[in-house]
Motif scaffolding. Structure first.
Motif, PDB file in Angstrom:
ATOM      1  N   CYS A  58      53.118   9.618  -0.418  1.00  0.00           N
ATOM      2  CA  CYS A  58      54.357  10.365  -0.187  1.00  0.00           C
ATOM      3  C   CYS A  58      55.491   9.360   0.048  1.00  0.00           C
ATOM      4  O   CYS A  58      55.323   8.388   0.782  1.00  0.00           O
ATOM      5  CB  CYS A  58      54.177  11.268   1.034  1.00  0.00           C
ATOM      6  N   CYS A  60      58.623  10.375   1.013  1.00  0.00           N
ATOM      7  CA  CYS A  60      59.704  11.065   1.734  1.00  0.00           C
ATOM      8  C   CYS A  60      59.948  10.429   3.100  1.00  0.00           C
ATOM      9  O   CYS A  60      59.010   9.980   3.755  1.00  0.00           O
ATOM     10  CB  CYS A  60      59.359  12.527   1.948  1.00  0.00           C
ATOM     11  N   TYR A  78      55.669  19.995   5.706  1.00  0.00           N
ATOM     12  CA  TYR A  78      55.962  19.170   4.532  1.00  0.00           C
ATOM     13  C   TYR A  78      56.128  20.063   3.291  1.00  0.00           C
ATOM     14  O   TYR A  78      55.238  20.857   2.976  1.00  0.00           O
ATOM     15  CB  TYR A  78      54.833  18.159   4.321  1.00  0.00           C
ATOM     16  N   CYS A  82      55.949  15.344  -3.022  1.00  0.00           N
ATOM     17  CA  CYS A  82      55.252  14.274  -3.748  1.00  0.00           C
ATOM     18  C   CYS A  82      53.826  14.666  -4.150  1.00  0.00           C
ATOM     19  O   CYS A  82      53.051  13.817  -4.601  1.00  0.00           O
ATOM     20  CB  CYS A  82      55.195  13.014  -2.885  1.00  0.00           C
TER      21      CYS A  82
HETATM   22 ZN   LIG Z   1      56.849  13.122  -0.085  1.00  0.00          ZN
END
Ligand SMILES: [Zn+2]
Length: 266
Positions: A58, A60, A78, A82
């Protein structure tokens, strides 16, 4: 010893905890494991999950997730950005567990049945953090299995993480320990006593009053004669203990884990 986050850990805190347990007559019968020295073992477990395509990278940031995710049991959920591969130009930061559906019930010895839909209430949670450290959820599951822990007793603020741990135990093929979540001692504002709130520590030089207060807080019958030593206390307390009398704490629906639980009257 849950000292994964060495940067945030106060110097000497681990030794201090062990000295306090010792002074209270709470002894351990095997060497203490330190999570900070076990990252290779946690990485093995992570690789097992990764090999089965149960994890993904991920990219982010915390801020992006806070902006895009709806509120969940433990902060924003979340949003899955991704899940099907990193967006172009993104570098991997953390590694997450891919959860398609996971409704898990814990039959807690004190709190009763606690059910959580992990996919809906928590989302794909982090197993390896952006700073490289393995997540608490993964570390405790691996440690408990390795130390053959079959009964876990801890504070009710961790009840909401028990289903995630059960899920990881199942995915890793580990034994499933039983749970007992105790009510929390709160301050007058309903907050959990903690170092970050400058709560006073228990007095290591005079453990009996704190032990007797904890005993009563947990709904146990007071002794007819006050014990004079720690040894006397435990000799009387162990056979007198009754799990049935421990007051329950149930997390009201819709509240977050970080919110203080309701006060429990003694
Ligand atoms: Zn992510």
């Amino acid at each position: 010893m849950e000292d994964l986050d060495r940067v945030r850990e106060a110097r000497g805190a681990a030794d201090d905890i062990l000295r306090t347990l010792d002074a209270f007559g709470l002894h351990w019968d095997e060497p203490v494991l330190y999570q900070s020295r076990r990252s290779a073992v946690y990485q093995d477990a992570l690789l097992t999950l990764r090999a089965r395509d149960l994890t993904y990278a991920c990219g982010c940031s915390r801020r992006e997730i806070a902006a895009a995710g709806r509120a969940g049991a433990e902060g924003p959920i979340y949003p899955g950005t991704c899940r099907d591969g990193l967006p172009p130009g993104r570098a991997p930061r953390s590694e997450r567990l891919r959860i398609d559906s996971a409704r898990i019930s814990i039959d807690d010895r004190i709190q009763g049945r606690f059910t959580q839909d992990i996919a809906a209430d928590v989302g794909d949670f982090v197993l390896r953090r952006a700073d490289g450290l393995h997540a608490y959820q993964l570390a405790v599951v691996v440690d408990d299995a390795e130390q053959h822990i079959d009964q876990i007793v801890r504070g009710a603020d961790l009840l909401a993480s028990a289903p995630r741990q059960r899920l990881l135990q199942r995915l890793l093929g580990l034994p499933e320990p039983a749970y007992a979540h105790l009510p929390l001692a709160l301050d007058t504002d309903g907050r959990k006593l903690s170092k970050s709130l400058a709560s006073r520590p228990v007095d290591r030089s005079d453990p009996l009053p704190a032990l007797l207060a904890a005993w009563q807080f947990l709904g146990q019958q007071p002794p007819s004669e006050l014990p004079l030593t720690i040894a006397e206390f435990w000799a009387w307390a162990v056979p007198a203990w009754s799990t049935e009398h421990i007051p329950r704490y149930r997390q009201p629906p819709g509240t977050t884990v970080t919110a203080p639980p309701p006060a429990i009257e003694s």
